[in-house]
Design an enzyme around this catalytic site. Structure first.
Site, short mmCIF file in Angstrom:
data_model
loop_
_atom_site.label_atom_id
_atom_site.label_comp_id
_atom_site.label_asym_id
_atom_site.label_seq_id
_atom_site.Cartn_x
_atom_site.Cartn_y
_atom_site.Cartn_z
N TYR A 1 7.97 -26.78 3.95
CA TYR A 1 8.07 -25.93 2.76
C TYR A 1 8.57 -24.71 3.20
CZ TYR A 1 7.56 -22.66 -1.22
OH TYR A 1 7.71 -21.92 -2.11
N TYR B 1 3.85 -22.18 -10.94
CA TYR B 1 3.58 -23.40 -10.62
C TYR B 1 2.35 -23.85 -11.86
CZ TYR B 1 5.83 -22.79 -6.02
OH TYR B 1 6.46 -22.61 -5.04
N ASP C 1 11.27 -20.73 10.87
CA ASP C 1 10.70 -19.91 9.40
C ASP C 1 9.27 -19.74 9.78
OD1 ASP C 1 9.51 -19.34 6.87
OD2 ASP C 1 10.17 -21.38 6.07
N LYS D 1 6.57 -12.19 3.58
CA LYS D 1 5.15 -12.06 3.48
C LYS D 1 4.62 -10.87 4.08
CE LYS D 1 4.26 -16.93 2.12
NZ LYS D 1 4.13 -16.88 0.92
#
Length: 523
Positions: free
Chosen positions: A207, A69, A307, A365
């Protein structure tokens, strides 16, 4: 961990302490020009006297390494890290930074944890670092599968009586685990003779990752992938809840019901981040929304994909965010001087009857404690049978699927988490965050401060431009704290299960946030 609790009573928090303007960043801080000067890219106080090795590293990095990014030709400044241990990142110049980001949610135990280090050493010295997973299996993958199924099914002992989730697919990362989940849903309906069910429904401001399929279910307007809208698959979206109270989700449920009623014959699955929308805005919403969506999916014969890549493994105060209920869900908000907190009981117990079970669950993660990249997609006998009962095979197979090193450290991380008093630690971090970041609400530039579990968020009224973000990043480093601001958000999710983490570290994070935001407000 010695974090002191800042106890909440009723629906209001203790009075916010005033802070004088003397907390502001002084004029001696580096200017915006310094922070963005292409030739001043070292984090050291005096780049000119920095060892040549550091100069070479940073010059090569700036010229040739692409970071996430940021511009490929004029990137934001980077800060060279020499090592990490516990909750600290050590810069090349010797300064130590408190890591308030847990390396993007992942390093829940902190760095160089001896248990996780030993798991990797033992695996690589006594067995193997990698082997293909096609036609081969190994103990780390099988052991981790058992552990994940026990966790996901809320089994408290060593039994394998799985009531819901029964299958695990390992992949490279969280984003790929979402791709796998989407492919599972599509292949499920195709095999059952309903090939028209190809659409996915998602919440706006969501997201789910940066790979092509995952990008298609991120917010198409307010998300990070709007430039790709012309090539992404066209998906369906409903409004996100407007806040954390139950009534804030009414419009979301209304839109979801209407959409599924009209288009369920073309919808494969609803995809949601449970309770916390992460990179799309760090928003919290009430567990009742999740329960009602589950009911609608059942009513209209649509799969539910959850998610939990960011929220899984304790971050919100329950093992998975989809386990939150009226008792456990206790967010705290302070919006422009007005505070409220949902206080339902002191028990905060997970109820098996209130767990919202997905048809497909995505993990990543914190799965490996932040040590290695690994994703996992869990599903049920229902989905597996739908895909394979008539001879079908699931069409996905990453080269590094179920990497033994990643599986070994993941298993060690899961065992470390479940053997610790992680729930108390999250509660203590939550209370410390409330105490130490609440003063940010005094600032004119701040719209809202909110906390849930080990997540603390400061939302600004206006988004940060590139220069402001770079100045804020450097100012935070000057204060000895590593946070990563973006857009309107400055947020923290510290390594909640690290023995080293204490109240003073959360205070330092809060003080740094206050100081740099107040400085940015006057800039």
């Amino acid at each position: 961990m010695m974090i002191c609790a800042a106890y909440r009573t009723g629906r209001r928090i203790i009075p916010v302490l005033n802070r004088s303007s003397s907390s502001a960043v002084t004029s001696s801080s580096p200017s915006a020009d310094d922070a963005l000067d292409k030739n001043t890219i070292c984090a050291c106080d005096c780049p000119e006297s920095c060892p040549q090795q550091c100069h070479n590293l940073l010059n090569t990095d700036r010229k040739h390494v692409i970071h996430p990014y940021t511009s490929m030709t004029d990137p934001l400044p980077t800060f060279p890290i020499q090592s990490a241990k516990g909750i600290h990142l050590q810069l090349n110049d010797g300064r130590a930074l408190i890591d308030g980001m847990s390396s993007w949610w992942a390093a829940v135990h902190g760095y160089r944890n001896p248990v996780l280090d030993e798991a990797l050493k033992e695996q690589i010295e006594c067995s193997m670092s990698h082997v293909m997973f096609g036609g081969i299996t190994h103990k780390p993958a099988v052991s981790l599968t058992t552990k994940l199924l026990q966790l996901a099914n809320n089994i408290q002992d060593d039994t394998t009586d799985y009531k819901h989730f029964t299958k695990v697919f390992f992949s490279d990362s969280g984003s790929v685990s979402v791709e796998v989940a989407m492919k599972m849903a599509l292949q499920y309906w195709f095999t059952l003779g309903q090939p028209s069910k190809t659409k996915f429904v998602s919440l706006r401001n969501g997201y789910h990752g940066d790979t092509l399929g995952a990008m298609s279910i991120c917010d198409p307007v307010n998300g990070m992938h709007s430039m790709f809208s012309g090539v992404l698959a066209k998906q369906l979206f409903v409004s996100t809840p407007t806040g954390g109270m139950e009534e804030d989700g009414v419009q979301t449920i209304h839109e979801m019901k209407q959409l599924l009623e009209e288009q369920h014959e073309e919808v494969a699955a609803v995809v949601m981040e449970p309770i916390v929308q992460g990179a799309g805005g760090m928003r919290f919403y009430h567990p009742s929304v999740l329960r009602k969506v589950r009911e609608l999916c059942d009513e209209y014969d649509v799969l539910l994909i959850l998610d939990e890549i960011a929220t899984g493994f304790g971050r919100t105060g329950t093992m998975f965010a989809s386990w939150q209920n009226e008792s456990t869900y206790q967010p705290w908000y302070l919006t422009e001087g007005s505070s409220y907190s949902i206080i339902n009981s002191e028990d905060r117990k997970v109820s098996t009857n209130e767990i919202v079970n997905a048809d497909i669950l995505c993990l990543g993660k914190a799965l490996t404690g932040g040590y290695m990249t690994l994703g996992a997609t869990l599903t049920t006998d229902k989905v597996a049978s739908g895909i394979s009962d008539n001879g079908g095979v699931f069409m996905h197979g990453p080269t590094f699927m179920a990497n033994p090193l990643a599986c070994s450290v993941s298993l060690a991380s899961m065992n470390l988490l479940t053997s610790s008093n992680w729930e108390d630690r999250v509660r203590n971090v939550e209370n410390a965050l409330i105490e130490h970041i609440s003063p940010l609400s005094e600032l004119d530039s701040v719209r809202e401060v909110r906390v849930l579990g080990a997540i603390g968020v400061c939302e600004l009224k206006e988004g940060l431009d590139r220069d402001s973000m770079a100045r804020m990043q450097r100012a935070l480093v000057e204060e000895g704290v590593w946070l990563r601001p973006f857009g309107k958000l400055l947020y923290t999710m510290p390594p909640f299960n690290c023995d080293e983490l204490e109240d003073e570290h959360i205070k330092k994070i809060g003080d740094a946030m206050y100081k740099v935001v107040s400085s940015t407000s006057r800039a």
